[in-house]
Write a protein that holds these residues in place. Structure first.
Motif, PDB file in Angstrom:
ATOM      1  N   ASP A  21       0.947  -1.287  -0.059  1.00 52.40           N
ATOM      2  CA  ASP A  21      -0.067   0.188   0.020  1.00 52.40           C
ATOM      3  C   ASP A  21       1.064   1.284   0.027  1.00 52.40           C
ATOM      4  O   ASP A  21       2.037   1.176   0.180  1.00 52.40           O
ATOM      5  N   GLN A  22       0.215   2.475  -0.276  1.00 56.26           N
ATOM      6  CA  GLN A  22       1.222   3.528  -0.168  1.00 56.26           C
ATOM      7  C   GLN A  22       2.161   3.856   0.838  1.00 56.26           C
ATOM      8  O   GLN A  22       3.362   4.087   0.872  1.00 56.26           O
ATOM      9  N   LYS A  23       1.562   3.413   2.203  1.00 53.47           N
ATOM     10  CA  LYS A  23       2.567   3.601   3.385  1.00 53.47           C
ATOM     11  C   LYS A  23       3.679   2.787   3.337  1.00 53.47           C
ATOM     12  O   LYS A  23       4.897   3.044   3.458  1.00 53.47           O
ATOM     13  N   GLY A  24       3.441   1.255   3.007  1.00 57.20           N
ATOM     14  CA  GLY A  24       4.332   0.496   2.727  1.00 57.20           C
ATOM     15  C   GLY A  24       5.325   0.675   1.767  1.00 57.20           C
ATOM     16  O   GLY A  24       6.556   0.585   1.945  1.00 57.20           O
ATOM     17  N   PHE A  25       5.148   1.029   0.529  1.00 49.40           N
ATOM     18  CA  PHE A  25       5.877   1.663  -0.224  1.00 49.40           C
ATOM     19  C   PHE A  25       6.682   2.684   0.070  1.00 49.40           C
ATOM     20  O   PHE A  25       7.916   2.841  -0.273  1.00 49.40           O
ATOM     21  N   ASP A  26       6.156   3.778   0.597  1.00 50.90           N
ATOM     22  CA  ASP A  26       6.726   5.025   1.032  1.00 50.90           C
ATOM     23  C   ASP A  26       8.099   4.357   2.175  1.00 50.90           C
ATOM     24  O   ASP A  26       9.368   5.086   2.013  1.00 50.90           O
ATOM     25  N   PHE A  55       9.411   1.570   2.061  1.00 46.73           N
ATOM     26  CA  PHE A  55      10.253   0.784   1.114  1.00 46.73           C
ATOM     27  C   PHE A  55      11.299   1.557   0.550  1.00 46.73           C
ATOM     28  O   PHE A  55      12.582   1.633   0.363  1.00 46.73           O
ATOM     29  N   TYR A  56      10.618   2.808  -0.074  1.00 45.61           N
ATOM     30  CA  TYR A  56      11.365   3.903  -0.738  1.00 45.61           C
ATOM     31  C   TYR A  56      12.444   4.643   0.133  1.00 45.61           C
ATOM     32  O   TYR A  56      13.505   4.614  -0.126  1.00 45.61           O
ATOM     33  N   GLU A  57      11.938   4.989   1.330  1.00 46.58           N
ATOM     34  CA  GLU A  57      13.002   5.663   2.104  1.00 46.58           C
ATOM     35  C   GLU A  57      14.058   4.646   2.642  1.00 46.58           C
ATOM     36  O   GLU A  57      15.302   5.141   2.570  1.00 46.58           O
ATOM     37  N   GLU A  58      13.631   3.536   2.954  1.00 47.36           N
ATOM     38  CA  GLU A  58      14.854   2.618   3.120  1.00 47.36           C
ATOM     39  C   GLU A  58      15.561   2.248   1.772  1.00 47.36           C
ATOM     40  O   GLU A  58      17.181   2.254   1.993  1.00 47.36           O
ATOM     41  N   TRP A  59      15.258   2.174   0.627  1.00 48.77           N
ATOM     42  CA  TRP A  59      16.124   1.981  -0.504  1.00 48.77           C
ATOM     43  C   TRP A  59      17.010   3.283  -0.617  1.00 48.77           C
ATOM     44  O   TRP A  59      18.253   3.080  -0.923  1.00 48.77           O
ATOM     45  N   LEU A  60      16.585   4.311  -0.401  1.00 47.28           N
ATOM     46  CA  LEU A  60      17.289   5.763  -0.594  1.00 47.28           C
ATOM     47  C   LEU A  60      18.468   5.632   0.610  1.00 47.28           C
ATOM     48  O   LEU A  60      19.524   5.988   0.338  1.00 47.28           O
ATOM     49  N   SER A  61      18.144   5.128   1.587  1.00 47.84           N
ATOM     50  CA  SER A  61      19.029   4.972   2.732  1.00 47.84           C
ATOM     51  C   SER A  61      20.175   4.224   2.658  1.00 47.84           C
ATOM     52  O   SER A  61      21.450   4.407   2.598  1.00 47.84           O
ATOM     53  N   GLN A  62      19.872   2.974   2.053  1.00 48.68           N
ATOM     54  CA  GLN A  62      20.851   2.105   1.877  1.00 48.68           C
ATOM     55  C   GLN A  62      21.636   2.070   0.723  1.00 48.68           C
ATOM     56  O   GLN A  62      22.679   1.674   0.566  1.00 48.68           O
ATOM     57  N   THR A  63      20.986   2.912  -0.376  1.00 47.30           N
ATOM     58  CA  THR A  63      21.869   2.984  -1.565  1.00 47.30           C
ATOM     59  C   THR A  63      22.703   4.463  -1.748  1.00 47.30           C
ATOM     60  O   THR A  63      23.383   4.377  -2.477  1.00 47.30           O
ATOM     61  N   GLY A  64      22.233   5.238  -0.917  1.00 44.07           N
ATOM     62  CA  GLY A  64      22.527   6.970  -0.803  1.00 44.07           C
ATOM     63  C   GLY A  64      22.429   7.522  -2.148  1.00 44.07           C
ATOM     64  O   GLY A  64      22.692   8.517  -2.447  1.00 44.07           O
ATOM     65  N   ARG A  65      21.251   6.993  -2.847  1.00 45.79           N
ATOM     66  CA  ARG A  65      20.567   7.786  -3.952  1.00 45.79           C
ATOM     67  C   ARG A  65      19.957   8.818  -3.510  1.00 45.79           C
ATOM     68  O   ARG A  65      19.430   8.876  -2.512  1.00 45.79           O
ATOM     69  N   ASN A  66      19.789   9.795  -4.366  1.00 48.00           N
ATOM     70  CA  ASN A  66      18.950  10.987  -4.130  1.00 48.00           C
ATOM     71  C   ASN A  66      17.676  10.664  -4.661  1.00 48.00           C
ATOM     72  O   ASN A  66      17.359  10.113  -5.640  1.00 48.00           O
ATOM     73  N   SER A  67      16.407  11.211  -3.878  1.00 47.30           N
ATOM     74  CA  SER A  67      15.223  10.976  -4.208  1.00 47.30           C
ATOM     75  C   SER A  67      14.889  12.119  -5.508  1.00 47.30           C
ATOM     76  O   SER A  67      15.293  13.289  -5.421  1.00 47.30           O
ATOM     77  N   SER A  68      14.338  11.349  -6.456  1.00 48.09           N
ATOM     78  CA  SER A  68      14.029  12.177  -7.630  1.00 48.09           C
ATOM     79  C   SER A  68      12.518  11.726  -8.231  1.00 48.09           C
ATOM     80  O   SER A  68      12.210  10.556  -7.748  1.00 48.09           O
ATOM     81  N   MET A  69      11.942  12.357  -9.196  1.00 47.82           N
ATOM     82  CA  MET A  69      10.886  11.933  -9.723  1.00 47.82           C
ATOM     83  C   MET A  69      11.406  10.644 -10.591  1.00 47.82           C
ATOM     84  O   MET A  69      10.559   9.378 -10.548  1.00 47.82           O
ATOM     85  N   ASP A  70      12.384  10.486 -11.127  1.00 49.70           N
ATOM     86  CA  ASP A  70      12.835   9.102 -11.988  1.00 49.70           C
ATOM     87  C   ASP A  70      13.149   8.153 -11.012  1.00 49.70           C
ATOM     88  O   ASP A  70      12.495   7.062 -11.303  1.00 49.70           O
ATOM     89  N   TYR A 115      11.756   7.727  -7.849  1.00 47.99           N
ATOM     90  CA  TYR A 115      10.510   7.306  -7.359  1.00 47.99           C
ATOM     91  C   TYR A 115       9.545   6.655  -8.559  1.00 47.99           C
ATOM     92  O   TYR A 115       8.969   5.621  -8.129  1.00 47.99           O
ATOM     93  N   GLY A 116       9.574   7.212  -9.516  1.00 47.78           N
ATOM     94  CA  GLY A 116       8.871   6.576 -10.708  1.00 47.78           C
ATOM     95  C   GLY A 116       9.104   5.210 -10.759  1.00 47.78           C
ATOM     96  O   GLY A 116       8.352   4.387 -11.197  1.00 47.78           O
ATOM     97  N   GLN A 117      10.238   4.962 -11.304  1.00 48.48           N
ATOM     98  CA  GLN A 117      10.727   3.594 -11.735  1.00 48.48           C
ATOM     99  C   GLN A 117      10.367   2.506 -10.507  1.00 48.48           C
ATOM    100  O   GLN A 117      10.195   1.622 -11.026  1.00 48.48           O
ATOM    101  N   LEU A 118      10.669   2.982  -9.324  1.00 43.39           N
ATOM    102  CA  LEU A 118      10.260   1.972  -8.425  1.00 43.39           C
ATOM    103  C   LEU A 118       8.780   1.920  -8.158  1.00 43.39           C
ATOM    104  O   LEU A 118       8.083   0.519  -7.883  1.00 43.39           O
ATOM    105  N   LEU A 119       8.004   2.802  -8.322  1.00 39.53           N
ATOM    106  CA  LEU A 119       6.754   2.964  -8.240  1.00 39.53           C
ATOM    107  C   LEU A 119       5.974   1.999  -9.225  1.00 39.53           C
ATOM    108  O   LEU A 119       4.942   1.394  -9.056  1.00 39.53           O
ATOM    109  N   PHE A 120       6.437   2.120 -10.629  1.00 38.02           N
ATOM    110  CA  PHE A 120       6.019   1.341 -11.676  1.00 38.02           C
ATOM    111  C   PHE A 120       6.140   0.182 -11.460  1.00 38.02           C
ATOM    112  O   PHE A 120       5.262  -0.811 -11.568  1.00 38.02           O
ATOM    113  N   LEU A 121       7.287  -0.485 -10.859  1.00 39.04           N
ATOM    114  CA  LEU A 121       7.686  -1.932 -10.568  1.00 39.04           C
ATOM    115  C   LEU A 121       6.466  -2.396  -9.503  1.00 39.04           C
ATOM    116  O   LEU A 121       5.700  -3.376  -9.703  1.00 39.04           O
TER     117      LEU A 121
END
Length: 100
Positions: free
Chosen positions: A50-55, A57-72, A74-80
């Motif tokens: 759900d949206q809360k679960g995805f958010d 997951f996304y925050e953990e992804w950013l934290s562990q990868t060091g990637r920057n949050s961007s529309m691209d 967020y969008g590629q992971l939201l598409f998956l």
């Protein structure tokens, strides 16, 4: 087919791990001009968050990868995540690694 930009197999393994999936060793594809390997995760289902679960997951992804949050990003992971239900109904689920 949908491409997700990752820095390598380590990032792919992390992504799938955060989704609760352990990848098996890749099958090398020597005869393909476009792809070098195939990962079969047919014995696993992608979580349907759900949206809360995805958010989370996304925050953990950013934290562990060091990637920057961007529309691209967020969008590629939201598409998956949006395709999880349809892909989970398929008998075979694979990831292809593109050749450099």
């Amino acid at each position: 087919m949908f491409a997700v930009e990752l820095s390598g197999d380590d990032e792919l393994e992390l992504l799938m791990s955060l989704l609760g999936i352990t990848l098996s060793s890749p099958t090398l594809i020597s005869q393909s001009a476009e792809f070098s390997a195939l990962f079969d995760y047919s014995n696993n289902l992608l979580p349907e968050l759900d949206q809360k679960g995805f958010d989370g997951f996304y925050e953990e992804w950013l934290s562990q990868t060091g990637r920057n949050s961007s529309m691209d990003e967020y969008g590629q992971l939201l598409f998956l995540q949006g395709r999880a239900s349809a892909w989970n109904r398929m008998s075979g689920r694979f990831i292809l690694r593109e050749k450099p």
